[in-house]
Design an enzyme around this catalytic site. Structure first.
Site, mmCIF file in Angstrom:
data_model
loop_
_atom_site.group_PDB
_atom_site.id
_atom_site.type_symbol
_atom_site.label_atom_id
_atom_site.label_comp_id
_atom_site.label_asym_id
_atom_site.label_seq_id
_atom_site.Cartn_x
_atom_site.Cartn_y
_atom_site.Cartn_z
ATOM 1 N N CYS A 119 32.397 -0.885 40.491
ATOM 2 C CA CYS A 119 32.882 -1.198 41.349
ATOM 3 C C CYS A 119 32.406 -2.141 41.869
ATOM 4 O O CYS A 119 31.182 -3.246 41.043
ATOM 5 C CB CYS A 119 32.110 -0.226 42.969
ATOM 6 S SG CYS A 119 33.128 1.167 42.895
ATOM 7 N N CYS A 145 32.515 2.803 49.357
ATOM 8 C CA CYS A 145 33.044 4.152 48.975
ATOM 9 C C CYS A 145 31.035 4.957 49.581
ATOM 10 O O CYS A 145 29.723 4.374 49.139
ATOM 11 C CB CYS A 145 33.173 4.694 48.886
ATOM 12 S SG CYS A 145 32.334 4.221 46.840
ATOM 13 N N CYS A 152 28.972 4.212 46.367
ATOM 14 C CA CYS A 152 28.661 2.658 46.763
ATOM 15 C C CYS A 152 27.900 2.411 47.695
ATOM 16 O O CYS A 152 26.837 1.716 47.707
ATOM 17 C CB CYS A 152 29.493 1.509 46.853
ATOM 18 S SG CYS A 152 30.807 1.461 44.975
ATOM 19 N N ASN A 178 35.469 -6.323 41.197
ATOM 20 C CA ASN A 178 35.203 -4.767 41.014
ATOM 21 C C ASN A 178 35.918 -4.989 39.099
ATOM 22 O O ASN A 178 36.857 -6.690 39.015
ATOM 23 C CB ASN A 178 36.332 -4.362 41.746
ATOM 24 C CG ASN A 178 37.947 -5.041 42.059
ATOM 25 O OD1 ASN A 178 37.595 -5.958 42.085
ATOM 26 N ND2 ASN A 178 38.488 -3.680 42.177
ATOM 27 N N VAL A 179 36.018 -4.811 37.919
ATOM 28 C CA VAL A 179 36.533 -4.881 36.522
ATOM 29 C C VAL A 179 36.695 -3.693 36.143
ATOM 30 O O VAL A 179 35.638 -2.757 36.428
ATOM 31 C CB VAL A 179 35.066 -5.313 36.121
ATOM 32 C CG1 VAL A 179 35.826 -5.440 34.633
ATOM 33 C CG2 VAL A 179 34.675 -6.457 36.455
ATOM 34 N N GLU A 180 38.460 -3.300 36.422
ATOM 35 C CA GLU A 180 38.512 -2.195 36.060
ATOM 36 C C GLU A 180 38.815 -2.053 34.589
ATOM 37 O O GLU A 180 38.635 -2.842 33.557
ATOM 38 C CB GLU A 180 40.516 -2.235 35.917
ATOM 39 C CG GLU A 180 40.129 -1.932 38.019
ATOM 40 C CD GLU A 180 41.807 -1.689 38.131
ATOM 41 O OE1 GLU A 180 42.208 -1.367 39.304
ATOM 42 O OE2 GLU A 180 43.029 -2.509 37.402
ATOM 43 N N GLU A 200 30.440 -3.860 44.301
ATOM 44 C CA GLU A 200 28.384 -3.479 44.292
ATOM 45 C C GLU A 200 27.981 -2.782 43.020
ATOM 46 O O GLU A 200 26.926 -3.555 42.830
ATOM 47 C CB GLU A 200 29.040 -1.755 45.177
ATOM 48 C CG GLU A 200 29.176 -2.136 46.394
ATOM 49 C CD GLU A 200 30.608 -1.682 46.637
ATOM 50 O OE1 GLU A 200 31.464 -1.606 47.979
ATOM 51 O OE2 GLU A 200 31.313 -1.648 46.030
#
Length: 132
Positions: free
Chosen positions: A56, A89, A92, A45-47, A58
């Protein structure tokens, strides 16, 4: 694909998780998948400061899938910072469904399940095909 090396997928997911960019949530996630042709692809994940733009694990994994030659996903594994299995989720799951191989399997908190079990009655590319 009968022989899935779940340990190798777990290790790849943990390695990906360690590269996550999570300065806001402090919740790193790593994902790995086996392709039909035997490659392992992964993502983390990369915020983003604008939370809605966060990617996400995925999403990154699907990018890696296409960057490394495309294909279909046969098996999937996702972990948190402790290496515990995470369930994708709903958004995803839909993303993974798009790129699944027939019979795709996922490691879940309840054990190995098929994509059809974790996203029953899914909407996919076949629903957009011309029915004439």
């Amino acid at each position: 694909m009968a022989d899935i090396d779940w340990k190798a997928l777990e290790e790849a997911a943990v390695a990906a998780m360690r590269k996550a960019y999570v300065p806001y949530s402090k919740f790193p996630v790593g994902a790995a998948a086996l392709t039909e042709d035997g490659r392992i692809v992964s993502g983390c994940n990369v915020e983003n400061a604008s939370y809605g733009l966060t990617l996400c694990a995925e999403c990154a994994l699907v990018g890696d899938l296409h960057m490394s030659g495309g294909g279909r996903l046969a098996a999937f594994y996702c972990v948190d910072a402790e290496g515990a299995v995470l369930m994708p989720c709903g958004r995803c799951r839909q993303l993974l469904y798009e790129f699944r191989a027939p019979g795709m399997q996922l490691m879940t908190t309840q054990g190995i399940r098929t994509m059809d079990q974790v996203l029953p009655d899914a909407f996919g590319p076949e629903n957009l095909e011309d029915k004439q």
